[in-house]
Motif scaffolding. Sequence first.
Motif, PDB file in Angstrom:
ATOM      1  N   GLY A  54      40.756 -64.157 -39.985  1.00 55.55           N
ATOM      2  CA  GLY A  54      39.420 -64.055 -40.564  1.00 55.55           C
ATOM      3  C   GLY A  54      39.285 -64.904 -41.812  1.00 55.55           C
ATOM      4  N   SER A  55      40.327 -64.928 -42.615  1.00 52.47           N
ATOM      5  CA  SER A  55      40.321 -65.733 -43.821  1.00 52.47           C
ATOM      6  C   SER A  55      40.263 -67.226 -43.482  1.00 52.47           C
ATOM      7  CB  SER A  55      41.559 -65.424 -44.651  1.00 52.47           C
ATOM      8  OG  SER A  55      41.640 -66.247 -45.761  1.00 52.47           O
ATOM      9  N   LEU A  56      41.018 -67.641 -42.481  1.00 46.66           N
ATOM     10  CA  LEU A  56      40.995 -69.050 -42.080  1.00 46.66           C
ATOM     11  C   LEU A  56      39.644 -69.446 -41.503  1.00 46.66           C
ATOM     12  CD1 LEU A  56      44.521 -69.531 -40.518  1.00 46.66           C
ATOM     13  CD2 LEU A  56      43.531 -70.881 -42.341  1.00 46.66           C
ATOM     14  N   LEU A  57      39.044 -68.564 -40.714  1.00 41.37           N
ATOM     15  CA  LEU A  57      37.732 -68.873 -40.147  1.00 41.37           C
ATOM     16  C   LEU A  57      36.703 -69.045 -41.260  1.00 41.37           C
ATOM     17  CD1 LEU A  57      35.991 -69.244 -37.643  1.00 41.37           C
ATOM     18  CD2 LEU A  57      35.656 -66.772 -37.594  1.00 41.37           C
ATOM     19  N   ARG A  58      36.733 -68.184 -42.246  1.00 42.51           N
ATOM     20  CA  ARG A  58      35.827 -68.294 -43.384  1.00 42.51           C
ATOM     21  C   ARG A  58      36.116 -69.557 -44.199  1.00 42.51           C
ATOM     22  NH1 ARG A  58      35.820 -67.510 -48.588  1.00 42.51           N
ATOM     23  NH2 ARG A  58      33.887 -66.937 -49.604  1.00 42.51           N
ATOM     24  N   LYS A  59      37.398 -69.854 -44.393  1.00 45.05           N
ATOM     25  CA  LYS A  59      37.789 -71.022 -45.178  1.00 45.05           C
ATOM     26  C   LYS A  59      37.355 -72.316 -44.490  1.00 45.05           C
ATOM     27  CE  LYS A  59      40.531 -70.751 -48.205  1.00 45.05           C
ATOM     28  NZ  LYS A  59      40.412 -70.611 -49.660  1.00 45.05           N
ATOM     29  N   VAL A  60      37.503 -72.392 -43.166  1.00 46.14           N
ATOM     30  CA  VAL A  60      37.079 -73.582 -42.434  1.00 46.14           C
ATOM     31  C   VAL A  60      35.560 -73.717 -42.496  1.00 46.14           C
ATOM     32  CG1 VAL A  60      36.948 -74.614 -40.128  1.00 46.14           C
ATOM     33  CG2 VAL A  60      39.090 -73.671 -40.939  1.00 46.14           C
ATOM     34  N   ALA A  61      34.854 -72.589 -42.452  1.00 45.74           N
ATOM     35  CA  ALA A  61      33.392 -72.642 -42.505  1.00 45.74           C
ATOM     36  C   ALA A  61      32.890 -73.114 -43.864  1.00 45.74           C
ATOM     37  CB  ALA A  61      32.808 -71.271 -42.183  1.00 45.74           C
ATOM     38  N   THR A  62      33.563 -72.730 -44.932  1.00 46.93           N
ATOM     39  CA  THR A  62      33.078 -73.087 -46.262  1.00 46.93           C
ATOM     40  C   THR A  62      33.533 -74.465 -46.724  1.00 46.93           C
ATOM     41  OG1 THR A  62      34.940 -71.941 -47.278  1.00 46.93           O
ATOM     42  CG2 THR A  62      32.884 -70.705 -47.035  1.00 46.93           C
ATOM     43  N   SER A  63      34.659 -74.966 -46.195  1.00 49.44           N
ATOM     44  CA  SER A  63      35.164 -76.247 -46.694  1.00 49.44           C
ATOM     45  C   SER A  63      35.481 -77.229 -45.573  1.00 49.44           C
ATOM     46  CB  SER A  63      36.412 -76.014 -47.542  1.00 49.44           C
ATOM     47  OG  SER A  63      37.406 -75.370 -46.787  1.00 49.44           O
ATOM     48  N   ALA A  64      34.695 -77.212 -44.505  1.00 54.89           N
ATOM     49  CA  ALA A  64      34.935 -78.114 -43.380  1.00 54.89           C
ATOM     50  C   ALA A  64      34.476 -79.517 -43.725  1.00 54.89           C
ATOM     51  CB  ALA A  64      34.198 -77.613 -42.147  1.00 54.89           C
ATOM     52  N   PRO A  65      35.001 -80.548 -43.143  1.00 57.30           N
ATOM     53  CA  PRO A  65      36.156 -80.591 -42.249  1.00 57.30           C
ATOM     54  C   PRO A  65      37.459 -80.450 -43.029  1.00 57.30           C
ATOM     55  CG  PRO A  65      35.312 -82.795 -42.574  1.00 57.30           C
ATOM     56  CD  PRO A  65      34.396 -81.869 -43.316  1.00 57.30           C
ATOM     57  N   VAL A  66      38.381 -79.733 -42.437  1.00 56.95           N
ATOM     58  CA  VAL A  66      39.632 -79.425 -43.117  1.00 56.95           C
ATOM     59  C   VAL A  66      40.766 -79.469 -42.095  1.00 56.95           C
ATOM     60  CG1 VAL A  66      39.374 -76.935 -42.818  1.00 56.95           C
ATOM     61  CG2 VAL A  66      40.696 -77.780 -44.716  1.00 56.95           C
ATOM     62  N   GLY A  67      41.968 -79.796 -42.566  1.00 61.00           N
ATOM     63  CA  GLY A  67      43.125 -79.872 -41.691  1.00 61.00           C
ATOM     64  C   GLY A  67      44.182 -78.857 -42.077  1.00 61.00           C
ATOM     65  N   VAL A  68      45.241 -78.820 -41.307  1.00 57.45           N
ATOM     66  CA  VAL A  68      46.314 -77.857 -41.516  1.00 57.45           C
ATOM     67  C   VAL A  68      47.017 -78.109 -42.846  1.00 57.45           C
ATOM     68  CG1 VAL A  68      48.510 -77.027 -40.595  1.00 57.45           C
ATOM     69  CG2 VAL A  68      46.648 -77.535 -39.048  1.00 57.45           C
ATOM     70  N   GLU A  69      47.181 -79.355 -43.203  1.00 62.29           N
ATOM     71  CA  GLU A  69      47.887 -79.682 -44.445  1.00 62.29           C
ATOM     72  C   GLU A  69      47.163 -79.123 -45.670  1.00 62.29           C
ATOM     73  OE1 GLU A  69      51.037 -81.103 -46.506  1.00 62.29           O
ATOM     74  OE2 GLU A  69      50.815 -81.397 -44.358  1.00 62.29           O
ATOM     75  N   ARG A  70      45.876 -79.328 -45.729  1.00 65.10           N
ATOM     76  CA  ARG A  70      45.110 -78.822 -46.873  1.00 65.10           C
ATOM     77  C   ARG A  70      45.037 -77.303 -46.880  1.00 65.10           C
ATOM     78  NH1 ARG A  70      39.283 -81.093 -47.741  1.00 65.10           N
ATOM     79  NH2 ARG A  70      38.525 -79.059 -47.201  1.00 65.10           N
ATOM     80  N   LYS A  98      52.965 -73.422 -39.400  1.00 66.61           N
ATOM     81  CA  LYS A  98      53.049 -72.896 -38.034  1.00 66.61           C
ATOM     82  C   LYS A  98      52.066 -71.740 -37.844  1.00 66.61           C
ATOM     83  CE  LYS A  98      55.025 -71.703 -34.054  1.00 66.61           C
ATOM     84  NZ  LYS A  98      55.017 -72.481 -32.854  1.00 66.61           N
ATOM     85  N   VAL A  99      52.010 -70.839 -38.809  1.00 68.87           N
ATOM     86  CA  VAL A  99      51.096 -69.704 -38.725  1.00 68.87           C
ATOM     87  C   VAL A  99      49.649 -70.198 -38.736  1.00 68.87           C
ATOM     88  CG1 VAL A  99      50.277 -67.664 -39.967  1.00 68.87           C
ATOM     89  CG2 VAL A  99      52.710 -68.075 -39.754  1.00 68.87           C
ATOM     90  N   ILE A 100      49.336 -71.105 -39.641  1.00 74.23           N
ATOM     91  CA  ILE A 100      47.971 -71.625 -39.754  1.00 74.23           C
ATOM     92  C   ILE A 100      47.576 -72.381 -38.493  1.00 74.23           C
ATOM     93  CG2 ILE A 100      46.531 -73.276 -41.016  1.00 74.23           C
ATOM     94  CD1 ILE A 100      48.110 -72.424 -43.537  1.00 74.23           C
ATOM     95  N   ARG A 101      48.450 -73.242 -37.999  1.00 72.93           N
ATOM     96  CA  ARG A 101      48.147 -74.034 -36.803  1.00 72.93           C
ATOM     97  C   ARG A 101      47.935 -73.141 -35.591  1.00 72.93           C
ATOM     98  NH1 ARG A 101      52.647 -76.338 -36.290  1.00 72.93           N
ATOM     99  NH2 ARG A 101      52.337 -77.763 -38.019  1.00 72.93           N
ATOM    100  N   THR A 102      48.766 -72.119 -35.433  1.00 74.54           N
ATOM    101  CA  THR A 102      48.642 -71.228 -34.283  1.00 74.54           C
ATOM    102  C   THR A 102      47.332 -70.455 -34.335  1.00 74.54           C
ATOM    103  OG1 THR A 102      51.047 -71.010 -34.246  1.00 74.54           O
ATOM    104  CG2 THR A 102      49.791 -69.410 -32.996  1.00 74.54           C
TER     105      THR A 102
END
Length: 151
Positions: A54-70, A98-102
């Motif tokens: 849920g945190s990653l989904l929110r983070k991608v929505a607020t700061s897209a486009p974003v990659g695994v490294e950032r 690995k956790v973030i990418r999965t």
Amino acid sequence: MTTLYDVPADALIEALADELEDRIDEPDWFEFAKTGAQRELPPEQDNFWYIRAGSLLRKVATSAPVGVERLSTEYGDSKSGSNRYSVAPAHRADGSKKVIRTILQQLEEEGFISSSESRGREVTGEGRSFLDDTAGEVMEDLDRPELERYA
């Protein structure tokens, strides 16, 4: 209409975790995995995978486009030096890629996130409506007078 920006982040992430528990599965290896090099043990929360999703989904929505490294940089922490003699200063360590990418791959399979090789990952229309619908439910459940103007 209530958006993800109108509700507190912690309440939204908890609600997203509850919703995502039915949609994605925690991998078998996660009970043994740490969330970064700076950690000594795996997470102790039972629903940590869904909270992070849920945190990653929110983070991608607020700061897209974003990659695994950032994202791994944002989920990192400081790695303390030697505990025994306190001679080494603390250093910065990234979170587990690995956790973030999965999790991002699972969210892509659900249709909430799309990725392009040149730009990074972004939230799709379905993902945005999922976030906004969940934010609307959170807003109805909140009993905070200072947020009534957003309802």
